[in-house]
Structures are given as C-alpha cells and as structure tokens.
Design a protein around this motif. Structure first.
Motif, PDB file in Angstrom:
ATOM      1  N   ASP A 299       0.516  -1.084  -0.001  1.00  0.00           N
ATOM      2  CA  ASP A 299      -0.082  -0.268   0.102  1.00  0.00           C
ATOM      3  C   ASP A 299       0.885   0.687  -0.263  1.00  0.00           C
ATOM      4  O   ASP A 299       0.429   2.179  -1.384  1.00  0.00           O
ATOM      5  N   ALA A 300       1.698   1.161   0.897  1.00  0.00           N
ATOM      6  CA  ALA A 300       2.507   2.479   0.793  1.00  0.00           C
ATOM      7  C   ALA A 300       3.925   2.681   0.240  1.00  0.00           C
ATOM      8  O   ALA A 300       4.161   3.804   0.200  1.00  0.00           O
ATOM      9  N   CYS A 301       4.802   1.943  -0.725  1.00  0.00           N
ATOM     10  CA  CYS A 301       5.819   1.624  -0.539  1.00  0.00           C
ATOM     11  C   CYS A 301       5.570   3.060  -2.307  1.00  0.00           C
ATOM     12  O   CYS A 301       7.084   4.093  -1.920  1.00  0.00           O
ATOM     13  N   ALA A 302       4.756   2.910  -3.161  1.00  0.00           N
ATOM     14  CA  ALA A 302       4.746   3.436  -4.244  1.00  0.00           C
ATOM     15  C   ALA A 302       4.842   4.874  -3.864  1.00  0.00           C
ATOM     16  O   ALA A 302       5.449   6.359  -4.092  1.00  0.00           O
ATOM     17  N   PRO A 303       3.565   5.178  -3.059  1.00  0.00           N
ATOM     18  CA  PRO A 303       3.053   6.508  -2.428  1.00  0.00           C
ATOM     19  C   PRO A 303       4.653   7.043  -1.636  1.00  0.00           C
ATOM     20  O   PRO A 303       4.852   8.660  -1.730  1.00  0.00           O
ATOM     21  N   HIS A 304       5.623   6.501  -0.957  1.00  0.00           N
ATOM     22  CA  HIS A 304       6.129   6.626  -0.358  1.00  0.00           C
ATOM     23  C   HIS A 304       7.437   7.305  -1.167  1.00  0.00           C
ATOM     24  O   HIS A 304       8.455   8.367  -0.935  1.00  0.00           O
ATOM     25  N   ALA A 305       7.969   6.787  -1.990  1.00  0.00           N
ATOM     26  CA  ALA A 305       8.684   7.455  -2.778  1.00  0.00           C
ATOM     27  C   ALA A 305       8.396   8.631  -3.760  1.00  0.00           C
ATOM     28  O   ALA A 305       8.855   9.106  -4.239  1.00  0.00           O
ATOM     29  N   ILE A 306       7.099   8.610  -3.761  1.00  0.00           N
ATOM     30  CA  ILE A 306       6.544   9.917  -4.884  1.00  0.00           C
ATOM     31  C   ILE A 306       6.566  11.115  -3.710  1.00  0.00           C
ATOM     32  O   ILE A 306       7.057  11.976  -4.377  1.00  0.00           O
ATOM     33  N   LEU A 307       6.670  10.716  -2.608  1.00  0.00           N
ATOM     34  CA  LEU A 307       6.634  11.843  -1.219  1.00  0.00           C
ATOM     35  C   LEU A 307       8.052  12.023  -0.803  1.00  0.00           C
ATOM     36  O   LEU A 307       8.271  13.147  -1.269  1.00  0.00           O
ATOM     37  N   ARG A 308       8.630  10.618  -1.093  1.00  0.00           N
ATOM     38  CA  ARG A 308      10.449  11.380  -0.501  1.00  0.00           C
ATOM     39  C   ARG A 308      10.762  12.361  -2.455  1.00  0.00           C
ATOM     40  O   ARG A 308      11.522  12.947  -1.874  1.00  0.00           O
ATOM     41  N   ALA A 309      10.482  12.079  -3.365  1.00  0.00           N
ATOM     42  CA  ALA A 309      10.798  13.048  -4.549  1.00  0.00           C
ATOM     43  C   ALA A 309      10.322  14.166  -3.867  1.00  0.00           C
ATOM     44  O   ALA A 309      11.131  15.513  -5.166  1.00  0.00           O
ATOM     45  N   LEU A 310       9.327  14.114  -3.584  1.00  0.00           N
ATOM     46  CA  LEU A 310       8.630  15.804  -3.173  1.00  0.00           C
ATOM     47  C   LEU A 310       9.626  16.550  -1.953  1.00  0.00           C
ATOM     48  O   LEU A 310       9.302  17.462  -1.415  1.00  0.00           O
ATOM     49  N   GLY A 311       9.967  15.844  -1.181  1.00  0.00           N
ATOM     50  CA  GLY A 311      11.296  16.610   0.485  1.00  0.00           C
ATOM     51  C   GLY A 311      10.283  16.201   0.919  1.00  0.00           C
ATOM     52  O   GLY A 311      10.479  16.143   2.345  1.00  0.00           O
ATOM     53  N   GLY A 312       9.443  14.807   0.921  1.00  0.00           N
ATOM     54  CA  GLY A 312       8.619  14.455   1.972  1.00  0.00           C
ATOM     55  C   GLY A 312       9.325  12.991   2.624  1.00  0.00           C
ATOM     56  O   GLY A 312      10.264  12.791   2.026  1.00  0.00           O
ATOM     57  N   GLY A 313       8.218  11.856   3.101  1.00  0.00           N
ATOM     58  CA  GLY A 313       8.250  10.758   3.231  1.00  0.00           C
ATOM     59  C   GLY A 313       6.994  10.024   3.891  1.00  0.00           C
ATOM     60  O   GLY A 313       6.203  11.300   4.574  1.00  0.00           O
ATOM     61  N   THR A 314       7.372   9.119   4.989  1.00  0.00           N
ATOM     62  CA  THR A 314       6.329   8.630   5.767  1.00  0.00           C
ATOM     63  C   THR A 314       7.128   7.995   6.972  1.00  0.00           C
ATOM     64  O   THR A 314       8.197   6.135   6.447  1.00  0.00           O
ATOM     65  N   VAL A 315       6.862   8.238   7.901  1.00  0.00           N
ATOM     66  CA  VAL A 315       7.249   7.585   9.053  1.00  0.00           C
ATOM     67  C   VAL A 315       6.908   6.950   9.995  1.00  0.00           C
ATOM     68  O   VAL A 315       5.991   6.567   9.416  1.00  0.00           O
ATOM     69  N   ALA A 316       7.307   5.464  10.704  1.00  0.00           N
ATOM     70  CA  ALA A 316       6.637   5.030  11.272  1.00  0.00           C
ATOM     71  C   ALA A 316       6.308   5.364  12.219  1.00  0.00           C
ATOM     72  O   ALA A 316       7.352   6.053  13.750  1.00  0.00           O
ATOM     73  N   LEU A 317       4.817   5.155  12.765  1.00  0.00           N
ATOM     74  CA  LEU A 317       4.525   6.994  13.344  1.00  0.00           C
ATOM     75  C   LEU A 317       4.645   5.514  15.406  1.00  0.00           C
ATOM     76  O   LEU A 317       5.466   6.921  16.625  1.00  0.00           O
ATOM     77  N   ALA A 318       4.421   4.525  15.790  1.00  0.00           N
ATOM     78  CA  ALA A 318       5.223   4.119  16.653  1.00  0.00           C
ATOM     79  C   ALA A 318       5.632   4.231  17.260  1.00  0.00           C
ATOM     80  O   ALA A 318       6.707   4.676  18.449  1.00  0.00           O
ATOM     81  N   GLU A 319       7.345   3.609  16.470  1.00  0.00           N
ATOM     82  CA  GLU A 319       8.547   3.918  16.512  1.00  0.00           C
ATOM     83  C   GLU A 319       9.296   5.468  16.324  1.00  0.00           C
ATOM     84  O   GLU A 319      10.190   5.915  17.557  1.00  0.00           O
ATOM     85  N   ALA A 320       8.279   5.953  15.791  1.00  0.00           N
ATOM     86  CA  ALA A 320       9.053   7.385  16.268  1.00  0.00           C
ATOM     87  C   ALA A 320       8.473   8.496  17.272  1.00  0.00           C
ATOM     88  O   ALA A 320       8.926   9.222  18.112  1.00  0.00           O
ATOM     89  N   LEU A 321       7.600   7.964  17.782  1.00  0.00           N
ATOM     90  CA  LEU A 321       6.208   8.430  18.719  1.00  0.00           C
ATOM     91  C   LEU A 321       7.612   8.036  20.185  1.00  0.00           C
ATOM     92  O   LEU A 321       7.982   8.771  20.713  1.00  0.00           O
ATOM     93  N   ARG A 322       7.854   6.921  20.239  1.00  0.00           N
ATOM     94  CA  ARG A 322       8.842   6.037  20.849  1.00  0.00           C
ATOM     95  C   ARG A 322       9.952   7.084  21.708  1.00  0.00           C
ATOM     96  O   ARG A 322      10.832   7.339  22.096  1.00  0.00           O
ATOM     97  N   ALA A 323      10.752   7.042  20.107  1.00  0.00           N
ATOM     98  CA  ALA A 323      11.546   8.215  19.904  1.00  0.00           C
ATOM     99  C   ALA A 323      11.557   9.795  20.796  1.00  0.00           C
ATOM    100  O   ALA A 323      12.727   9.525  21.372  1.00  0.00           O
ATOM    101  N   ARG A 324      10.617   9.706  20.460  1.00  0.00           N
ATOM    102  CA  ARG A 324      10.315  11.573  21.259  1.00  0.00           C
ATOM    103  C   ARG A 324      10.440  11.201  22.026  1.00  0.00           C
ATOM    104  O   ARG A 324      10.793  12.310  23.292  1.00  0.00           O
ATOM    105  N   ARG A 325       9.742   9.491  23.017  1.00  0.00           N
ATOM    106  CA  ARG A 325       9.526   9.905  23.998  1.00  0.00           C
ATOM    107  C   ARG A 325      10.559  10.293  25.821  1.00  0.00           C
ATOM    108  O   ARG A 325      10.655  10.068  26.183  1.00  0.00           O
TER     109      ARG A 325
END
Ligand code: 2IP
Ligand code: CA
Length: 378
Positions: A299-325
């Motif tokens: 579901d995510a691979c193709a749109p994620h590549a396009i988001l990266r091409a535009l300077g964005g991305g797709t992060v893993a939410l639970a891991e990102a929140l864990r790191a922040r905490r």
C-alpha cells in the motif's frame, strides 16, 4: 532507469485498463455486480471475481516487468497469491501465458462458464501499451534493476472499486469515498536498504470523458535515489495554517481528539490508504495519519517513493513517538520495505505495524507528532 520507470508506468496503464474494462464490458461488469449485491456469490466460481481481477492485474505487472528486466524475477511481490481453485476443485495458478489463446484458456478454467469474460481479460493482458510521454523520455538516471525489488498493489481500495460510487462530492478537494479512490500502486525499493526509490500511482477513474462518459485515468511518478529527486508533479505549495490532516474512517477517538485542535476543528476522511497518501502528494492534505497496522508494504511503497521525491516521506508512527518520548531528536524513522515482521505469517508479515504518518513538509510531521505524543496507547 528511464527504461525501468517507463516499464512501471506502462504496467500501471495496462493495469488501469483492466480495472476500467471490468466496469465497461458487460460480461465482466455483471460479475462485479454479482459481487456487490452478493447475488450468486461463489456459486458461479469458487473465489470472488474481484480477487481474480486483482490477481490477474498483479500477474500482468509481474510478467511484463520480469520479461523486460529478468534481474527483477523473484523480487516482485504483491498483495495477492496467484493460486485459484476452479469450480472442479483443481488449483490453478493464474498467470500470463505465451499467447492470448493460452491465457484465455487458463482464465476460462477458473471462470467457466464465463468464456466471454475470460477472453476479454486475456486480450487486455496481452495488449501492447504505447506511452506518449515526453517527460518520461527525458529521465536519464542509472540505477541497476538488480539492486531493486518491487511491491504491487493491483487495486488499492477494492471495496470502493466494487461499490463503484461515481458521484461522491469532494470535501475541500478530498473525496470521502468512491471509485476515484481505487488506485494501482507500483513501487520499487532498494533490496539492501529497504528504502523506496521509485513509485508510480495510477488513477484509473480520475474523471469521465464528457462526450463518451467513459472513465479516463492519469498517473504520477517519482524517483528518490541517492541525491536525485525527480517527480511528475511539483511540490505542493508552502504550508498554510491550520494543517489539513486526512484519516481513515476507522481511526479511533484518541487520535481524532488529539488532532482536531491542530486542524482547527476540521479533520478530513477518505477511503484507501493509497488515496490518502495521494491526497498528501497532491497537496490536498498536509498529512495522513494512521495509528493502526492496517496498511501493508504494497500500500505504502509507491506513494512513499513519490513523497520522498517531493522532499517529504512516510514515518513509522509508533517508533517515531517512542523515540520522541525518550528525547531522541534525530530524524523520525521512515518505513522500510525489505523487513518482514518475525513471528507472524501471511500478509501480516508485511504490515506497517504501529501505523504511519505521510507528509511533504517536515513542519507538518513535527506538528502531528507533537499532537500525538501524549495520546495513551500509541
Ligand atoms: C485497503 C483499502 C482500505 C484501507 C486499507 C487498505 O487496501 O485501501 O480502504 O482502509 O488501509 O489496506 P481505509 O479505507 O480505512 O484507510 P485493499 O483495498 O487493497 O485491501
Ligand atoms: Ca491495498
């Protein structure tokens, strides 16, 4: 690379044609209708027709890419298994054969007695696609196909595809449901790093031709390889507050309550994981947030590549929140596509566990993570 990019786009065009054909051609449409109404379901043949359409599209893409790039064979994965059970109880592996006649005979063995449907599908599977797209010809970038692997989602949002609603009114440009959210997604990722590098999103039901009333499609592509960023689209305009966040209708109350104030009390909802990521790509939404592991690598691979091409991305939410905490101030971890989860079987191995956030502008990612960091259970 231009060769591979063109091959992905051509494959997506053929896939989109098959998706449209199943709605335009009466023998195929009747099978979809039977699915939608539940009438006759599983009496005509043992599996859903929609599953056959999905499997065939996936096999066509696999066949076309594997023929042009033998290095990719064995490295093309997708949502569907190609094993089908015929009405006689035999297992049939659906695939594209050497000739149209052979493919029609194979599909006929699954679809019997629907021979007309089998022949229409076989003809579409063997059709040559001619691309007239000068922008694609201009892409000169060298990346060995042998370093890549592919994820295919033949039809994302199959429920909307079957439902077939044509006149859903968009809210701020975002369609809450309907045929337009059914997409073909083909993404390529680096076999070693798991990073998405190339993505194609095809919208088979983009708009209706005002004269013929037939559906017309369009496609988008993006490349994010080493320092190169190329995309068929321009980056969305700079952020304008408040951010617009798009969610699944299945999203829970905790996430809704945390994001609502950030979005000025106006959350958006849409069907289809790919469609919600496309909304971010097109600048209709600033972020797509999903707190559950209900999307998969395909579901995510193709749109994620396009988001990266535009300077964005797709992060893993639970891991990102864990790191922040724990006070980690590094860049939040992006989703990767080469790591099956351990200790689980089937599609779950490839679930994007812990949810995701898709974004173009990093300040939107930051704002979303700030809003969610205190939500219990995330
Ligand atoms: C599904 C489909 C669902 C979506 C889910 C996807 O893919 O797009 O609509 O759920 O995440 O995996 P939601 O609409 O709630 O976001 P498929 O149709 O290919 O199974
Ligand atoms: Ca999907």
């Amino acid at each position: 690379m231009a060769g591979l990019l063109k091959a992905l786009v051509s494959a997506s065009e053929k896939a989109a044609d098959i998706a449209r054909l199943c709605r335009h051609e009466e023998p195929l449409f009747q099978l979809l209708v039977a699915e939608k109404t539940g009438a006759d379901k599983n009496r005509r043949f043992l599996q859903d027709f929609k599953t056959l359409a999905d499997v065939l599209i996936q096999e066509v893409i696999k066949h076309d890419l594997g023929t042009e790039f033998p290095e990719l064979q064995g490295h093309i994965g997708g949502e569907e298994s190609n094993e089908f059970t015929s009405a006689q109880g035999e297992t049939v592996a659906v695939r594209v054969c050497g000739t149209v006649g052979e493919t029609a005979a194979l599909l006929g063995s699954v679809l019997a007695p629907e021979q007309a449907a089998a022949e229409l599908l076989a003809a579409a599977a063997h059709r040559d696609v001619v691309l007239g797209d000068a922008a694609l010809d201009g892409v000169a970038l060298s990346i060995p196909p042998g370093d890549l692997a592919i994820w295919i989602d033949p039809i994302d949002s199959t429920n909307e595809y079957i439902g077939g609603c044509e006149d859903v009114v968009p809210v701020d440009g975002i369609s809450p449901a309907g045929l337009c959210s059914a997409l073909v997604l083909i993404g390529a990722y680096d076999r070693c790093s798991g990073c998405p590098v190339l993505g194609v999103i095809n919208e088979p039901f983009f708009r209706r031709d005002p004269l013929t009333h037939r559906w017309q499609g369009r496609y988008h592509w993006g490349i994010a390889y080493q320092d190169t960023r190329l995309c068929s689209l321009s980056p969305p305009p700079p952020p304008r507050p408040p951010p617009r966040v798009v969610l699944s209708r299945a999203e829970g109350p905790g996430v809704r309550a945390a994001l609502d104030p950030l979005c000025g009390g106006r959350l958006h909802f849409a069907a289809g994981a790919g469609y919600k990521m496309l909304c971010v790509i097109l600048g209709l939404a600033d972020a797509y947030v999903l707190s559950e592991g209900s999307t998969f690598a395909w579901d995510a691979c193709a749109p994620h590549a396009i988001l990266r091409a535009l300077g964005g991305g797709t992060v893993a939410l639970a891991e990102a929140l864990r790191a922040r905490r724990v006070g980690d101030t590094g860049p939040p971890p992006e989703l990767l596509y080469n790591r099956p989860a351990e200790g689980v079987v089937g599609a779950e191995r490839w679930a994007n566990r812990g949810g995701l956030v898709a974004y173009v502008h990093p300040q939107h990612l930051e704002a979303v993570l700030d809003a969610l960091v205190a939500v219990p259970g995330l």
